[in-house]
Write an enzyme that holds these catalytic residues in place. Structure first.
Site, mmCIF file in Angstrom:
data_model
loop_
_atom_site.group_PDB
_atom_site.id
_atom_site.type_symbol
_atom_site.label_atom_id
_atom_site.label_comp_id
_atom_site.label_asym_id
_atom_site.label_seq_id
_atom_site.Cartn_x
_atom_site.Cartn_y
_atom_site.Cartn_z
ATOM 1 N N CYS A 12 0.876 -1.179 0.000
ATOM 2 C CA CYS A 12 0.000 0.000 0.000
ATOM 3 C C CYS A 12 0.909 1.224 0.000
ATOM 4 O O CYS A 12 2.138 1.110 0.140
ATOM 5 C CB CYS A 12 -0.870 -0.022 1.248
ATOM 6 S SG CYS A 12 0.122 0.027 2.739
ATOM 7 N N HIS A 41 5.940 -6.592 7.380
ATOM 8 C CA HIS A 41 5.740 -7.943 7.891
ATOM 9 C C HIS A 41 6.058 -8.945 6.798
ATOM 10 O O HIS A 41 5.192 -9.673 6.337
ATOM 11 C CB HIS A 41 4.289 -8.124 8.350
ATOM 12 C CG HIS A 41 4.033 -7.497 9.669
ATOM 13 N ND1 HIS A 41 2.858 -6.870 9.982
ATOM 14 C CD2 HIS A 41 4.811 -7.395 10.768
ATOM 15 C CE1 HIS A 41 2.943 -6.407 11.214
ATOM 16 N NE2 HIS A 41 4.107 -6.712 11.711
ATOM 17 N N HIS A 82 3.735 1.830 10.667
ATOM 18 C CA HIS A 82 2.830 1.676 11.819
ATOM 19 C C HIS A 82 2.916 2.819 12.820
ATOM 20 O O HIS A 82 2.013 3.005 13.621
ATOM 21 C CB HIS A 82 3.208 0.411 12.604
ATOM 22 C CG HIS A 82 2.952 -0.868 11.882
ATOM 23 N ND1 HIS A 82 1.823 -1.085 11.150
ATOM 24 C CD2 HIS A 82 3.663 -2.012 11.817
ATOM 25 C CE1 HIS A 82 1.870 -2.315 10.657
ATOM 26 N NE2 HIS A 82 2.973 -2.889 11.029
ATOM 27 N N GLU A 135 0.680 -0.829 15.472
ATOM 28 C CA GLU A 135 0.009 0.450 15.176
ATOM 29 C C GLU A 135 -0.823 0.906 16.373
ATOM 30 O O GLU A 135 -0.819 2.085 16.741
ATOM 31 C CB GLU A 135 -0.885 0.311 13.939
ATOM 32 C CG GLU A 135 -1.516 1.632 13.544
ATOM 33 C CD GLU A 135 -2.604 1.466 12.483
ATOM 34 O OE1 GLU A 135 -2.344 0.821 11.461
ATOM 35 O OE2 GLU A 135 -3.705 1.995 12.711
ATOM 36 N N THR A 173 -6.002 1.114 11.410
ATOM 37 C CA THR A 173 -6.289 1.339 9.986
ATOM 38 C C THR A 173 -6.632 0.054 9.226
ATOM 39 O O THR A 173 -7.340 0.103 8.228
ATOM 40 C CB THR A 173 -5.085 2.005 9.284
ATOM 41 O OG1 THR A 173 -3.936 1.199 9.500
ATOM 42 C CG2 THR A 173 -4.851 3.413 9.764
ATOM 43 N N SER A 229 1.702 -11.368 8.749
ATOM 44 C CA SER A 229 0.978 -10.166 8.318
ATOM 45 C C SER A 229 -0.522 -10.356 8.573
ATOM 46 O O SER A 229 -1.163 -11.235 8.008
ATOM 47 C CB SER A 229 1.256 -9.935 6.822
ATOM 48 O OG SER A 229 0.197 -9.219 6.255
ATOM 49 N N ASN A 231 -2.983 -8.394 7.756
ATOM 50 C CA ASN A 231 -3.871 -8.066 6.625
ATOM 51 C C ASN A 231 -3.863 -9.175 5.574
ATOM 52 O O ASN A 231 -4.865 -9.418 4.912
ATOM 53 C CB ASN A 231 -3.577 -6.663 6.067
ATOM 54 C CG ASN A 231 -2.378 -6.626 5.173
ATOM 55 O OD1 ASN A 231 -2.485 -6.871 3.984
ATOM 56 N ND2 ASN A 231 -1.207 -6.342 5.732
ATOM 57 N N SER A 273 2.170 -6.017 2.572
ATOM 58 C CA SER A 273 3.616 -6.066 2.781
ATOM 59 C C SER A 273 4.326 -6.960 1.768
ATOM 60 O O SER A 273 5.471 -7.348 1.966
ATOM 61 C CB SER A 273 3.897 -6.540 4.207
ATOM 62 O OG SER A 273 3.006 -7.571 4.563
HETATM 63 FE FE1 SF4 Z 1 -0.958 1.240 4.262
HETATM 64 FE FE2 SF4 Z 1 -1.747 1.365 6.796
HETATM 65 FE FE3 SF4 Z 1 -1.017 3.569 5.499
HETATM 66 FE FE4 SF4 Z 1 -3.256 2.356 4.815
HETATM 67 S S1 SF4 Z 1 -2.793 3.310 6.773
HETATM 68 S S2 SF4 Z 1 -1.727 3.177 3.410
HETATM 69 S S3 SF4 Z 1 -2.728 0.217 5.130
HETATM 70 S S4 SF4 Z 1 0.294 1.844 6.011
#
Ligand code: SF4
Length: 290
Positions: A12, A41, A82, A135, A173, A229, A231, A273
């Site tokens: 991301c 991760h 994070h 995070e 998030t 990870s 996610n 990741s």
């Molecule tokens: Fe990536 Fe987390 Fe930032 Fe969203 S908040 S762009 S998932 S690092």
């Protein structure tokens, strides 16, 4: 056989930015580099960076010891996407001759600003998410851990608000959108003054939505990402509910399956990741082999 790659597969914005930051520091070549926690991760990325001399500081105790012993002198410490709590930034601020490079994702920074301002304004803070996720630790660390973390609807049911207090709810998030909504619905019935800020990142929502759609349309799904990870694990859960032939792999080496001839369409997605190179490798292999 058709192979469909999710558009949202892979790094991301925040993770890409953090990883690029490490490579920029490596290129500068001026200081030894540490990251506070693994930058992503993903063991493959972390090992690759390790081979280039980037070392990982595991926790505040390790950071404190290194600060006291002088081991950090002359180095750069990179904060990952994070983010971290104030305890960590304070140690770094008080360490002699260390450069702190803050690669905290701007969306996480926004949560830090919200909880700091609302907490200072007298509101109680609730964070939906996992208490052990870095995070969330970083968010709580902005306000001296003066917050409640709710991970499930059961937690929300058990939660007893202080009467007449004002509350503010934010979310990790990468938290599940539906779970956030369910928890919020419970809290609204219990708390009169409650300010809700949906801080779930769009990248996560889009990736989950696309994975769900792909897994409904494909005969087999490959989910690529690190075993640690959260996610990626969520993506695997979403896909395996819709598609019984769902594989969780960290890299191409893990993909030892032979897809049978009844498979007409394979979907590929990857966690936040997972580097592009690994995704492309898997994509090419599936295209060439089947
Ligand atoms: Fe990536 Fe987390 Fe930032 Fe969203 S908040 S762009 S998932 S690092």
């Amino acid at each position: 056989m058709e192979v469909r790659l999710a558009e949202t597969a892979g790094f991301c914005y925040g993770v890409e930015r953090a990883v690029n930051t490490v490579y920029e520091e490596i290129e500068k070549g001026t200081r030894p580099i540490f990251t506070y926690g693994p930058i992503v991760h993903n063991d493959l990325v972390v090992n690759e960076l390790g081979a280039k001399g980037v070392r990982v500081i595991k926790d505040p105790d390790m950071l404190r010891n290194m600060s006291v012993s002088g081991e950090l002198r002359g180095s750069a410490v990179i904060i990952r996407a994070h983010g971290v709590g104030r305890d960590v930034t304070e140690i770094l601020d008080n360490t002699e001759d260390v450069v702190t490079v803050d690669a905290t994702c701007p969306f996480v920074k926004k949560i830090h600003r919200i909880v700091t301002a609302r907490h200072a304004g007298g509101e109680n803070i609730i964070v939906t998410g996992s208490a052990s996720h870095p995070e969330v630790i970083g968010i709580l660390g902005q306000i001296g851990n003066q917050a409640v973390v709710l991970e499930s609807t059961e937690d929300a049911e058990r939660f007893c608000p202080v009467p007449d207090r004002h509350y503010c709810v934010v979310s990790q998030t990468t938290f599940n959108v539906q779970k956030f909504q369910d928890i919020v619905d419970i809290l609204k019935k219990k708390i009169y003054y409650v300010h809700i800020v949906d801080t779930i990142c769009n990248a996560t929502q889009l990736r989950q939505k696309e994975a769900l759609a792909l897994s409904r349309e494909c005969d087999a799904m490959i989910v690529i990402g690190g075993r640690h990870s959260s996610n990626t694990t969520k993506l695997f859960d979403i896909c395996s509910k819709e598609c019984s032939m769902t594989y969780f792999i960290e890299s191409l080496q893990d993909f030892t399956e032979k897809l049978d001839s009844s498979v007409r369409c394979v979907g590929i997605t990857a966690g936040a990741s997972t580097p592009k190179t690994i995704i492309q490798e898997v994509l090419k292999y599936v295209r060439d082999e089947f």
